[in-house]
Scaffold this active site. Structure first.
Site, PDB file in Angstrom:
ATOM      1  N   ASN A  45     -26.223 -13.185  47.977  1.00 36.64           N
ATOM      2  CA  ASN A  45     -25.663 -12.055  47.244  1.00 36.64           C
ATOM      3  C   ASN A  45     -26.329 -10.792  47.774  1.00 36.64           C
ATOM      4  O   ASN A  45     -27.545 -10.749  47.955  1.00 36.64           O
ATOM      5  CB  ASN A  45     -25.934 -12.209  45.742  1.00 36.64           C
ATOM      6  CG  ASN A  45     -25.315 -13.479  45.196  1.00 36.64           C
ATOM      7  OD1 ASN A  45     -24.123 -13.578  44.996  1.00 36.64           O
ATOM      8  ND2 ASN A  45     -26.159 -14.475  44.952  1.00 36.64           N
TER       9      ASN A  45
ATOM     10  N   CYS B 112     -26.090 -17.812  37.088  1.00 27.33           N
ATOM     11  CA  CYS B 112     -25.399 -16.535  36.902  1.00 27.33           C
ATOM     12  C   CYS B 112     -25.980 -15.869  35.652  1.00 27.33           C
ATOM     13  O   CYS B 112     -25.826 -16.391  34.543  1.00 27.33           O
ATOM     14  CB  CYS B 112     -23.898 -16.764  36.744  1.00 27.33           C
ATOM     15  SG  CYS B 112     -22.958 -15.254  36.417  1.00 27.33           S
ATOM     16  N   GLY B 113     -26.664 -14.749  35.832  1.00 30.54           N
ATOM     17  CA  GLY B 113     -27.337 -14.100  34.718  1.00 30.54           C
ATOM     18  C   GLY B 113     -26.395 -13.540  33.670  1.00 30.54           C
ATOM     19  O   GLY B 113     -26.558 -13.781  32.465  1.00 30.54           O
TER      20      GLY B 113
ATOM     21  N   ARG C 217     -21.515 -13.644  46.674  1.00 34.24           N
ATOM     22  CA  ARG C 217     -21.004 -14.842  47.336  1.00 34.24           C
ATOM     23  C   ARG C 217     -20.273 -15.679  46.287  1.00 34.24           C
ATOM     24  O   ARG C 217     -20.576 -15.616  45.094  1.00 34.24           O
ATOM     25  CB  ARG C 217     -22.135 -15.656  47.970  1.00 34.24           C
ATOM     26  CG  ARG C 217     -23.061 -16.304  46.963  1.00 34.24           C
ATOM     27  CD  ARG C 217     -24.015 -17.280  47.613  1.00 34.24           C
ATOM     28  NE  ARG C 217     -24.773 -17.994  46.593  1.00 34.24           N
ATOM     29  CZ  ARG C 217     -25.613 -18.986  46.843  1.00 34.24           C
ATOM     30  NH1 ARG C 217     -25.800 -19.403  48.070  1.00 34.24           N
ATOM     31  NH2 ARG C 217     -26.257 -19.583  45.857  1.00 34.24           N
TER      32      ARG C 217
ATOM     33  N   CYS D 238     -23.922  -7.859  38.352  1.00 30.87           N
ATOM     34  CA  CYS D 238     -24.473  -9.165  38.724  1.00 30.87           C
ATOM     35  C   CYS D 238     -25.841  -9.265  38.069  1.00 30.87           C
ATOM     36  O   CYS D 238     -26.760  -8.505  38.414  1.00 30.87           O
ATOM     37  CB  CYS D 238     -24.585  -9.296  40.237  1.00 30.87           C
ATOM     38  SG  CYS D 238     -25.361 -10.847  40.765  1.00 30.87           S
ATOM     39  N   GLY D 239     -25.990 -10.192  37.131  1.00 25.67           N
ATOM     40  CA  GLY D 239     -27.220 -10.294  36.360  1.00 25.67           C
ATOM     41  C   GLY D 239     -28.430 -10.705  37.172  1.00 25.67           C
ATOM     42  O   GLY D 239     -29.494 -10.081  37.093  1.00 25.67           O
TER      43      GLY D 239
END
Length: 261
Positions: free
Chosen positions: A172, A74-75, A190, A199-200
């Protein structure tokens, strides 16, 4: 069991962070994580991260999706845990930490609210009709559209994420619209199974897909606007591989507290 937690957000992507250096992950199970992330019966978040000790690194990041399951990279979560680690006094301005997709380098501004996180190199982008499919630490589908401000991202994203191609492992889904001086991006994630404010790994995938489409060779700086604010992705692209990839944006503490599980 009382749990000390911290709430951080990065461009509206919000996370629960727990300093777990002196405890064992087995003490908190998937159901408990999902309960903590529930926006009506818990703290509320897009995901939860544990910060652990790790030999050879400043710390380790273990990320769980809002459904409680261990997630892929997860960025924005990575940027937030960097800000959290600085808050804990683990490092000053630069850090090397371990995540599920390997080592990451990051640096943070003196004020502690702007984080530049190095992401993995990417050398493969596939096509699904007019869309791009790639993995930037998490799998992403990128589709260029018009009228994104009023688009039903939840329904469109849900249908793609659950179609015959992607329903087993999930993906995603990012929709992108080109503006005069930036790209506007909205993402169905997702694990959250909903649209998130940012969302990174998603905006990183968008920047790469658009660079490939436009044949932007060399050093590329891509301004991105998401529902939660402004971000920037920097990388070098030689026409085959993306290297020196940095996801840049805000990461801020919202509040801290204790909750009983």
């Amino acid at each position: 069991m009382n749990i000390k937690f911290y709430k951080y957000q990065g461009a509206g992507n919000d996370f629960i962070l727990i300093d777990h250096r002196e405890a064992s992950l087995k003490n908190i199970d998937t159901k408990a994580v999902a309960q903590l992330c529930d926006r009506r019966f818990g703290i509320g978040a897009d995901g939860l991260m544990f910060l652990l000790n790790s030999d050879g690194y400043d710390f380790e990041m273990v990320y769980h999706n809002a459904d409680g399951n261990v997630g892929s990279m997860c960025g924005n979560g990575g940027r937030c845990i960097v800000a959290f680690a600085k808050h804990l006094g683990i490092f000053d301005t630069e850090t090397n930490f371990l995540a599920v997709d390997g080592p990451h380098y990051a640096k943070i501004s003196a004020e502690g609210n702007w984080v530049e996180l190095q992401m993995i190199d990417v050398d493969t982008i596939n096509n699904d009709e007019e869309a791009f499919v790639l993995n930037t630490g998490s799998p992403h589908y990128v589709k260029e559209v018009e009228g994104l401000e009023t688009m039903d991202v939840y329904t469109e994203g849900y249908n793609i994420r659950n179609n015959e191609t992607y329903k087993t492992n999930g993906i995603n889904v990012n929709f992108v619209e080109k503006k005069p001086d930036h790209f506007f991006v909205r993402t169905f994630e997702r694990g959250v199974e909903d649209e998130t404010y940012a969302c990174g790994t998603g905006v990183t995938a968008v920047a790469m897909a658009m660079a490939k489409k436009q044949n932007q060779i060399g050093q590329v700086v891509t301004p991105i606007v998401v529902l939660g604010g402004n971000m920037e992705i920097n990388f070098s692209y030689d026409g085959q591989k993306f290297t020196d990839v940095f996801l840049c944006g805000p990461a801020e503490k919202v509040f801290e507290g204790e909750i009983n599980l």
